[in-house]
Design a protein around this motif. Structure first.
Motif, mmCIF file in Angstrom:
data_model
loop_
_atom_site.group_PDB
_atom_site.id
_atom_site.type_symbol
_atom_site.label_atom_id
_atom_site.label_comp_id
_atom_site.label_asym_id
_atom_site.label_seq_id
_atom_site.Cartn_x
_atom_site.Cartn_y
_atom_site.Cartn_z
ATOM 1 N N ARG A 121 0.848 -1.202 0.000
ATOM 2 C CA ARG A 121 0.000 0.000 0.000
ATOM 3 C C ARG A 121 0.884 1.253 0.000
ATOM 4 N NH1 ARG A 121 0.683 1.741 4.936
ATOM 5 N NH2 ARG A 121 1.141 0.200 6.529
ATOM 6 N N PRO A 122 0.347 2.385 -0.470
ATOM 7 C CA PRO A 122 1.171 3.594 -0.548
ATOM 8 C C PRO A 122 1.359 4.243 0.822
ATOM 9 C CG PRO A 122 -1.050 4.051 -1.348
ATOM 10 C CD PRO A 122 -0.987 2.567 -1.055
ATOM 11 N N ALA A 123 2.560 4.797 1.044
ATOM 12 C CA ALA A 123 2.808 5.612 2.241
ATOM 13 C C ALA A 123 2.933 7.072 1.792
ATOM 14 C CB ALA A 123 4.072 5.156 2.951
ATOM 15 N N LEU A 124 3.910 7.357 0.926
ATOM 16 C CA LEU A 124 4.087 8.737 0.448
ATOM 17 C C LEU A 124 2.910 9.176 -0.423
ATOM 18 C CD1 LEU A 124 7.910 8.637 -0.280
ATOM 19 C CD2 LEU A 124 6.762 10.200 1.302
ATOM 20 N N ALA A 126 -0.296 8.030 -0.059
ATOM 21 C CA ALA A 126 -1.585 7.707 0.570
ATOM 22 C C ALA A 126 -2.618 8.763 0.171
ATOM 23 C CB ALA A 126 -1.423 7.672 2.089
ATOM 24 N N GLU B 9 9.167 2.312 2.637
ATOM 25 C CA GLU B 9 8.788 3.668 2.206
ATOM 26 C C GLU B 9 8.034 4.304 3.353
ATOM 27 O OE1 GLU B 9 6.431 3.998 -1.552
ATOM 28 O OE2 GLU B 9 5.057 5.204 -0.363
ATOM 29 N N TYR B 10 8.348 5.555 3.690
ATOM 30 C CA TYR B 10 7.529 6.214 4.714
ATOM 31 C C TYR B 10 7.434 7.710 4.510
ATOM 32 C CZ TYR B 10 12.128 6.571 7.123
ATOM 33 O OH TYR B 10 13.444 6.781 7.438
ATOM 34 N N ASP B 11 6.295 8.213 4.969
ATOM 35 C CA ASP B 11 6.024 9.646 5.086
ATOM 36 C C ASP B 11 6.484 10.013 6.490
ATOM 37 O OD1 ASP B 11 4.914 12.117 5.625
ATOM 38 O OD2 ASP B 11 2.833 11.449 5.462
ATOM 39 N N HIS B 56 11.486 11.931 4.929
ATOM 40 C CA HIS B 56 10.816 10.789 4.302
ATOM 41 C C HIS B 56 11.808 9.751 3.781
ATOM 42 C CE1 HIS B 56 7.688 13.754 4.455
ATOM 43 N NE2 HIS B 56 8.367 14.553 3.651
ATOM 44 N N ALA B 57 11.275 8.585 3.407
ATOM 45 C CA ALA B 57 12.090 7.588 2.711
ATOM 46 C C ALA B 57 11.308 7.042 1.530
ATOM 47 C CB ALA B 57 12.493 6.456 3.645
ATOM 48 N N PRO B 87 1.823 5.729 8.222
ATOM 49 C CA PRO B 87 2.237 5.929 6.826
ATOM 50 C C PRO B 87 3.634 5.373 6.558
ATOM 51 C CG PRO B 87 2.448 7.989 8.013
ATOM 52 C CD PRO B 87 1.891 6.986 8.992
ATOM 53 N N ALA B 88 3.776 4.075 6.759
ATOM 54 C CA ALA B 88 5.025 3.368 6.469
ATOM 55 C C ALA B 88 4.628 2.044 5.853
ATOM 56 C CB ALA B 88 5.831 3.140 7.744
#
Lengths: 249, 249
Positions: A121-124, A126, B9-11, B56-57, B87-88
């Motif tokens: 699922r998307p994080a950045l 979302a 991936e993370y916000d 972010h990553a 959000p990861a």
């Protein structure tokens, strides 16, 4: 009242949509509240299109009537100041005459739909894309999409709540392209029916998944029957890109 | 304990950073909580780099040790299930041997810094860029950046809180490019000092604004003095892009 043409970028996630409604805060209401605060009087905003809750805009053209004459840069910066608590921002503002109308003068509208094709699922991204975990056949989707171009009765791809007088519209263009991990659908038409883009995309994804053939899209279109439509794609992937106008303003 | 190499991936917006801390929820803690829930036992995660709160990553490489042996796809999907409120997201997971270490085996780290060069604040890119309203001279920033490439004592561009044993590092690459409304800074090095990228970017923006000459960057570097640094750029524009490793895993 002085009228300004504006372009507005917004994240549709927290809004009930473009249009003022009793059940939530809309982009239109945010603009009118900001215009009223800025000009110390009533303000009225009208967009080139309406977007549903969760649908975004890269550049929605609108006009806003405010009580006082001000330099256009002051209108842009002032609206942004009063809208700072909301994810909506005025990109440009220009004075226009009273008979310039963001909705009625618009000659073409452009939409983008973003699908994120991956397992995680998307994080950045979302709330910015529709994530589809299964493989998709882009070529088959493009073949299915080709059936939709031109002037048709689009009853199949129209929400039951659609207020348009006629289901007959002309789709000028639809493209399906791969952009890294994403698949982009780009559509252009003078006007669209309610939920038309999301109904198209949801149906084409059925083709991409191999559940429908490209020709099934033609059959669904010709049925002119709402129940022939595929599942409607979620709001999060849809962007109003821009509106075209004939006259120089 | 079985070890898995993962990419995350993370916000960074809601996190206190990568690293576990007492004053907030970190990405590391989110991964370890998810790993513990998945494997019904303790879990330990280690990243290739550390990122500050708000950074972010796109793909942070890490390893995670969990209590039970599981198929790698189950680890990826299971971690994502238990992290769904945050959000990861785990993009990939692969089993690795005990002596593979995300931090110590890493040979190069890549960062991206995104500046949004426009008057209107971001709506769709809120918390994803640093918005700069004034014009920027990209060519001058590239000239200033060139002074930073190579092996240097980077004391000027190092946070007072930096825990690195030495301020001497080798910057392999830095590029400054225009991408539509954005300016992208891309940097690569074996390792970075704390706040080094944000110190570089904040300083180079002074050059872009015309307040510093490109050669002032060289002077600041040679001063080896933290007070010679420009203002540190905000966290929101910074992305850990990826980590490189020598050995095939």
């Amino acid at each position: 009242m002085p009228r300004y043409r504006i372009e507005v970028e917004y994240d549709g996630t927290p809004f009930c949509g473009w249009q003022r409604q009793s059940n939530g805060y809309s982009v239109q209401e945010a603009l009118e509240d900001a215009g009223a605060a800025l000009s110390q009087g009533p303000a009225m905003a009208m967009g080139a299109g309406r977007t549903d809750s969760g649908v975004h805009a890269i550049a929605m053209t609108a006009h806003i009537d405010i009580e006082k004459d001000m330099p256009a840069d002051t209108v842009r910066d002032g609206l942004n100041f009063y809208m700072r608590a909301h994810p909506a921002t005025v990109l440009t503002a220009e004075p226009v005459s009273d008979d310039w109308h963001a909705r009625f003068c618009c000659t073409q509208r452009h939409y983008l739909y973003r699908v994120l094709r991956r397992r995680a699922r998307p994080a950045l991204l979302a709330n910015r894309v529709w994530q589809v975990a299964s493989p998709l056949d882009v070529e088959a989707m493009a073949q299915g999409a080709a059936h939709l171009v031109g002037k048709h009765d689009f009853t199949t791809f129209r929400s039951a709540n659609c207020q348009s007088a006629s289901p007959v519209k002309t789709l000028n263009e639809i493209s399906v392209t791969t952009e890294g991990e994403e698949i982009h659908f780009r559509l252009s038409a003078r006007s669209f029916l309610h939920n038309q883009v999301r109904s198209f995309v949801g149906t084409l994804i059925q083709v991409g998944l191999g559940k429908w053939t490209p020709d099934n899209v033609k059959t669904a279109l010709e049925a002119a029957d709402r129940t022939a439509c595929g599942p409607v794609a979620p709001a999060s992937g849809l962007y109003f890109v821009k509106a075209d106008y004939d006259e120089p303003i």
